[in-house]
Motif scaffolding. Structure first.
Motif, PDB file in Angstrom:
ATOM      1  N   SER A  24     -20.248   4.751  30.659  1.00 48.06           N
ATOM      2  CA  SER A  24     -20.317   6.100  31.230  1.00 48.06           C
ATOM      3  C   SER A  24     -21.098   7.071  30.366  1.00 48.06           C
ATOM      4  O   SER A  24     -21.476   8.133  30.831  1.00 48.06           O
ATOM      5  N   GLY A  25     -21.312   6.728  29.131  1.00 50.27           N
ATOM      6  CA  GLY A  25     -21.923   7.668  28.184  1.00 50.27           C
ATOM      7  C   GLY A  25     -20.908   8.154  27.171  1.00 50.27           C
ATOM      8  O   GLY A  25     -21.255   8.538  26.069  1.00 50.27           O
ATOM      9  N   GLU A  26     -19.627   8.155  27.567  1.00 52.90           N
ATOM     10  CA  GLU A  26     -18.558   8.474  26.627  1.00 52.90           C
ATOM     11  C   GLU A  26     -18.172   7.194  25.900  1.00 52.90           C
ATOM     12  O   GLU A  26     -18.069   6.141  26.516  1.00 52.90           O
ATOM     13  N   ALA A  27     -17.945   7.292  24.617  1.00 54.10           N
ATOM     14  CA  ALA A  27     -17.612   6.115  23.819  1.00 54.10           C
ATOM     15  C   ALA A  27     -16.400   5.383  24.379  1.00 54.10           C
ATOM     16  O   ALA A  27     -15.345   5.982  24.602  1.00 54.10           O
ATOM     17  N   GLY A  28     -16.570   4.110  24.672  1.00 53.63           N
ATOM     18  CA  GLY A  28     -15.465   3.277  25.128  1.00 53.63           C
ATOM     19  C   GLY A  28     -15.075   3.418  26.589  1.00 53.63           C
ATOM     20  O   GLY A  28     -14.139   2.772  27.037  1.00 53.63           O
ATOM     21  N   VAL A  29     -15.773   4.265  27.356  1.00 54.04           N
ATOM     22  CA  VAL A  29     -15.425   4.476  28.765  1.00 54.04           C
ATOM     23  C   VAL A  29     -16.452   3.771  29.649  1.00 54.04           C
ATOM     24  O   VAL A  29     -17.652   3.973  29.503  1.00 54.04           O
ATOM     25  N   LEU A  30     -15.956   2.927  30.567  1.00 51.40           N
ATOM     26  CA  LEU A  30     -16.827   2.183  31.462  1.00 51.40           C
ATOM     27  C   LEU A  30     -16.782   2.762  32.868  1.00 51.40           C
ATOM     28  O   LEU A  30     -15.720   3.151  33.345  1.00 51.40           O
ATOM     29  N   ILE A  31     -17.943   2.772  33.540  1.00 47.61           N
ATOM     30  CA  ILE A  31     -17.973   3.106  34.963  1.00 47.61           C
ATOM     31  C   ILE A  31     -17.568   1.871  35.759  1.00 47.61           C
ATOM     32  O   ILE A  31     -16.805   1.950  36.711  1.00 47.61           O
ATOM     33  N   GLU A  32     -18.079   0.703  35.326  1.00 47.25           N
ATOM     34  CA  GLU A  32     -17.806  -0.541  36.042  1.00 47.25           C
ATOM     35  C   GLU A  32     -18.019  -1.724  35.114  1.00 47.25           C
ATOM     36  O   GLU A  32     -18.804  -1.648  34.163  1.00 47.25           O
ATOM     37  N   ARG A  33     -17.302  -2.796  35.369  1.00 45.82           N
ATOM     38  CA  ARG A  33     -17.469  -4.067  34.662  1.00 45.82           C
ATOM     39  C   ARG A  33     -17.834  -5.108  35.711  1.00 45.82           C
ATOM     40  O   ARG A  33     -17.107  -5.303  36.683  1.00 45.82           O
ATOM     41  N   LEU A  34     -18.979  -5.760  35.520  1.00 43.93           N
ATOM     42  CA  LEU A  34     -19.514  -6.706  36.491  1.00 43.93           C
ATOM     43  C   LEU A  34     -19.431  -8.138  35.986  1.00 43.93           C
ATOM     44  O   LEU A  34     -19.638  -8.403  34.805  1.00 43.93           O
ATOM     45  N   THR A  35     -19.155  -9.050  36.926  1.00 44.01           N
ATOM     46  CA  THR A  35     -19.143 -10.480  36.638  1.00 44.01           C
ATOM     47  C   THR A  35     -20.311 -11.116  37.374  1.00 44.01           C
ATOM     48  O   THR A  35     -20.447 -10.942  38.587  1.00 44.01           O
ATOM     49  N   LEU A  36     -21.143 -11.843  36.644  1.00 41.92           N
ATOM     50  CA  LEU A  36     -22.267 -12.536  37.270  1.00 41.92           C
ATOM     51  C   LEU A  36     -21.737 -13.747  38.020  1.00 41.92           C
ATOM     52  O   LEU A  36     -21.134 -14.633  37.436  1.00 41.92           O
ATOM     53  N   ARG A  37     -21.950 -13.775  39.333  1.00 40.09           N
ATOM     54  CA  ARG A  37     -21.467 -14.876  40.172  1.00 40.09           C
ATOM     55  C   ARG A  37     -22.523 -15.941  40.400  1.00 40.09           C
ATOM     56  O   ARG A  37     -22.205 -17.116  40.478  1.00 40.09           O
ATOM     57  N   SER A  38     -23.780 -15.512  40.534  1.00 40.27           N
ATOM     58  CA  SER A  38     -24.827 -16.522  40.748  1.00 40.27           C
ATOM     59  C   SER A  38     -26.197 -15.958  40.421  1.00 40.27           C
ATOM     60  O   SER A  38     -26.418 -14.747  40.458  1.00 40.27           O
ATOM     61  N   VAL A  39     -27.098 -16.882  40.106  1.00 41.55           N
ATOM     62  CA  VAL A  39     -28.510 -16.598  39.905  1.00 41.55           C
ATOM     63  C   VAL A  39     -29.253 -17.442  40.924  1.00 41.55           C
ATOM     64  O   VAL A  39     -29.085 -18.656  40.971  1.00 41.55           O
ATOM     65  N   THR A  40     -30.048 -16.801  41.778  1.00 42.73           N
ATOM     66  CA  THR A  40     -30.810 -17.506  42.810  1.00 42.73           C
ATOM     67  C   THR A  40     -32.290 -17.409  42.474  1.00 42.73           C
ATOM     68  O   THR A  40     -32.833 -16.308  42.405  1.00 42.73           O
ATOM     69  N   ARG A  41     -32.901 -18.547  42.261  1.00 42.00           N
ATOM     70  CA  ARG A  41     -34.330 -18.578  41.918  1.00 42.00           C
ATOM     71  C   ARG A  41     -35.174 -18.587  43.188  1.00 42.00           C
ATOM     72  O   ARG A  41     -34.808 -19.222  44.175  1.00 42.00           O
ATOM     73  N   LYS A  42     -36.303 -17.894  43.129  1.00 37.51           N
ATOM     74  CA  LYS A  42     -37.250 -17.830  44.242  1.00 37.51           C
ATOM     75  C   LYS A  42     -38.468 -18.687  43.903  1.00 37.51           C
ATOM     76  O   LYS A  42     -38.821 -18.827  42.734  1.00 37.51           O
ATOM     77  N   PRO A  43     -39.154 -19.236  44.906  1.00 34.21           N
ATOM     78  CA  PRO A  43     -40.362 -20.009  44.622  1.00 34.21           C
ATOM     79  C   PRO A  43     -41.438 -19.136  43.982  1.00 34.21           C
ATOM     80  O   PRO A  43     -41.540 -17.948  44.299  1.00 34.21           O
ATOM     81  N   PRO A  44     -42.232 -19.719  43.089  1.00 36.27           N
ATOM     82  CA  PRO A  44     -43.304 -18.929  42.470  1.00 36.27           C
ATOM     83  C   PRO A  44     -44.388 -18.561  43.478  1.00 36.27           C
ATOM     84  O   PRO A  44     -44.571 -19.248  44.485  1.00 36.27           O
TER      85      PRO A  44
END
Length: 103
Positions: A24-44
């Motif tokens: 958030s900008g304040e020390a130790g305060v989070l707006i959100e915590r995200l978990t990476l569920r997947s990475v999808t690759r695209k063709p070049p």
């Protein structure tokens, strides 16, 4: 701060065990915590010299949905990066699912 052009799908896959925080900008305060569920690759693309991929992340809160915007993400091993993230729906538990596209 990490530049988006320096980030790879392999790095994100290796970092999936740790959350991505939006401070958030304040020390130790989070707006959100995200978990990476997947990475999808695209063709070049023949005219494009960059890896193309998408990240799908789940938020931890049901009371907010962050609108499409650049967000500062902080990660234990990858450091900080500023990326454009959009909400793409809600999960069955009410948390928000987000997408970040590298193209």
């Amino acid at each position: 701060m990490r530049a988006p052009l320096d980030l790879t799908a392999d790095e994100f896959e290796a970092a999936a065990a740790h959350p991505f925080d939006i401070p958030s900008g304040e020390a130790g305060v989070l707006i959100e915590r995200l978990t990476l569920r997947s990475v999808t690759r695209k063709p070049p693309l023949p005219t494009f010299d960059r890896e193309r991929f998408s990240l799908f992340l789940d938020g931890s809160r049901t009371d907010i949905a962050i609108d499409g915007q650049q967000v500062l993400l902080s990660h234990e091993t990858m450091g900080q990066m500023r990326l454009f993230m959009v909400p793409i729906g809600r999960n069955p538990d009410g948390t928000v699912r987000y997408q970040i596209v590298f193209s």
